[in-house]
Enzyme design. Sequence first.
Site, PDB file in Angstrom:
ATOM      1  N   TYR A  18      61.980  23.233  54.208  1.00  0.00           N
ATOM      2  CA  TYR A  18      63.374  23.590  54.512  1.00  0.00           C
ATOM      3  C   TYR A  18      63.628  25.089  54.321  1.00  0.00           C
ATOM      4  O   TYR A  18      64.579  25.485  53.658  1.00  0.00           O
ATOM      5  CB  TYR A  18      64.346  22.748  53.655  1.00  0.00           C
ATOM      6  CG  TYR A  18      64.040  21.273  53.692  1.00  0.00           C
ATOM      7  CD1 TYR A  18      64.258  20.530  54.844  1.00  0.00           C
ATOM      8  CD2 TYR A  18      63.507  20.619  52.583  1.00  0.00           C
ATOM      9  CE1 TYR A  18      63.976  19.172  54.891  1.00  0.00           C
ATOM     10  CE2 TYR A  18      63.212  19.265  52.623  1.00  0.00           C
ATOM     11  CZ  TYR A  18      63.443  18.550  53.778  1.00  0.00           C
ATOM     12  OH  TYR A  18      63.151  17.203  53.827  1.00  0.00           O
ATOM     13  N   HIS A  19      62.784  25.908  54.956  1.00  0.00           N
ATOM     14  CA  HIS A  19      62.934  27.360  54.855  1.00  0.00           C
ATOM     15  C   HIS A  19      63.114  28.026  56.223  1.00  0.00           C
ATOM     16  O   HIS A  19      62.459  29.024  56.511  1.00  0.00           O
ATOM     17  CB  HIS A  19      61.712  27.979  54.162  1.00  0.00           C
ATOM     18  CG  HIS A  19      61.523  27.560  52.745  1.00  0.00           C
ATOM     19  ND1 HIS A  19      60.340  27.778  52.052  1.00  0.00           N
ATOM     20  CD2 HIS A  19      62.365  26.937  51.866  1.00  0.00           C
ATOM     21  CE1 HIS A  19      60.461  27.315  50.821  1.00  0.00           C
ATOM     22  NE2 HIS A  19      61.675  26.792  50.690  1.00  0.00           N
ATOM     23  N   ASN A  50      58.834  30.988  48.159  1.00  0.00           N
ATOM     24  CA  ASN A  50      60.103  30.326  48.450  1.00  0.00           C
ATOM     25  C   ASN A  50      61.197  31.387  48.560  1.00  0.00           C
ATOM     26  O   ASN A  50      61.340  32.237  47.685  1.00  0.00           O
ATOM     27  CB  ASN A  50      60.443  29.331  47.350  1.00  0.00           C
ATOM     28  CG  ASN A  50      59.372  28.268  47.173  1.00  0.00           C
ATOM     29  OD1 ASN A  50      58.184  28.587  47.083  1.00  0.00           O
ATOM     30  ND2 ASN A  50      59.768  27.023  47.102  1.00  0.00           N
ATOM     31  N   CYS A  81      72.382  25.676  50.539  1.00  0.00           N
ATOM     32  CA  CYS A  81      71.097  25.077  50.173  1.00  0.00           C
ATOM     33  C   CYS A  81      70.777  25.247  48.699  1.00  0.00           C
ATOM     34  O   CYS A  81      69.962  24.502  48.156  1.00  0.00           O
ATOM     35  CB  CYS A  81      69.990  25.645  51.059  1.00  0.00           C
ATOM     36  SG  CYS A  81      70.139  25.084  52.768  1.00  0.00           S
TER      37      CYS A  81
END
Length: 491
Positions: free
Chosen positions: A432-433, A471, A86
């Site tokens: 998208y974590h 994040n 990622c």
Amino acid sequence: MTAYDYVIVGGGTAGCVLAARLTEDENVTVAVIEGGPSDVGDEKILNLRNWINLLETEYDYDYPTVEQPRGNSHIRHSRAKVLGGCSSHNTLICFKPLPQDLDDWGHGWTWDAVGPYYDKVQLNIIPVVEKDRNPIAKDFVAAAQKAVDVPEIDNFNATPFEDGVGFFSIAYHPEKNNQRSSASTAYLHPILDSRKNLTLLLDTWASRIEFDGNRAIGVHTDKGYVEAGKEVLLCAGAIDTPRLMMLSGIGDAEHLSKIGIEVKHDLPGVGENLLDHPESVIVWETTKPLPENSVMDSDAGLFIRRDESDPRPDLMFHFYQIPFTTNTERLGYPKVEHGVCMTPNIPRPHSKGKLWLKSSDPTEKPALDFGYFTDPDGYDEQTLVDGFKIARQIAEQEPLKSWLKREIAPGPDVTSDEALSEYGRRAAHTVYHPAGTCAIGSVVDGDLKVIGLEGLRVVDASVFPTMPTVNPMVTVLMIGERAADLIRETW
């Protein structure tokens, strides 16, 4: 059959760190099994601003979610299918974790133990440079300061913060046409030609872990068997690490038996505690096209602290210099040629989910249920509602106000908490974590060893017991750095 000391499954964010650190000893051999291709020389990957065009392509495993009765059932979870994982696919926004986030974990994973590893991270992490600071993003920062009375932060990684607004720190190279500084480019590219003890098995899919008794001794792939003399290290991320474990008979015995998988080790926590950072979106059309300069179109953000009993922020916004309308168009809102968004984000959501296998077929995607907005206290949806109200305050404040022509979604007539919640949940998205599915304390111990087994560790975001406020990519890099030390201490 090919044998190595360590077999790393997943050449992603943590896998690159482990591969580089473990092969510093020339007497150690390492193989990295990566399902995707190399990123070397691939401008589609290396060009950071192209990130959004990688979604739902050959570089993306593209996992759907099951029906989300209180959320958006159309969310696709991007998982990168390329060397670097990622970090070769995302926006490379970089935050040092906040001390309290790690202190919540226990089992030796405290800020004092983990914090120093930030200084070992090799990515080129810098605040957005002046040439990339778009005028409208500058005006967002100025307007937010006035509207919600928060400080401007020059560098979010300089010291722990309670709230603030500013340009993000991003892992990139402004002097190289804004190319990525990913886990792959920072850790692997410099050593690919010189480390003869490192083998990359690219475009190779791992299907099952092999055991001798309770010890992991290798990995079966679609291109043959790879033997591990010391350890198998799972770095495939919070979806594919538990997926591979369950395919190998590690997980909830009752579930595995039902789908015809022989139980190797009953470990019910595998696949549980599925976490994410959900966010929603409020969209404005701008009065004119925007200047082009940017790193990756979401270069600035805002943090709000509503709960003054906690030193951490509990509401975040990304500011997008593009009209991100994927989910709002589905709800009937118009698409605009030029616009901006604010995305209220839930840093520490109360909702949790789980993932499970649908069958014993290793090629069938697992079922993902994030349980979005299912927390009984309603905390998650209230965070979105609060976020919409704050976003509108900022939009009414100069110098941002003059840029904005009209609010497109949800629209100025949507004002009640109930209506904002309904819109916010239906238009919600993921950043998208995914994390938490092999958590420290339930699946792995403080050394990241799978509880009850030998020769098997997990080193990726699936070990998070709770979600960091910020994040999480840098946290994963730090886990990789510390894991390398833990592994070396063992052997």
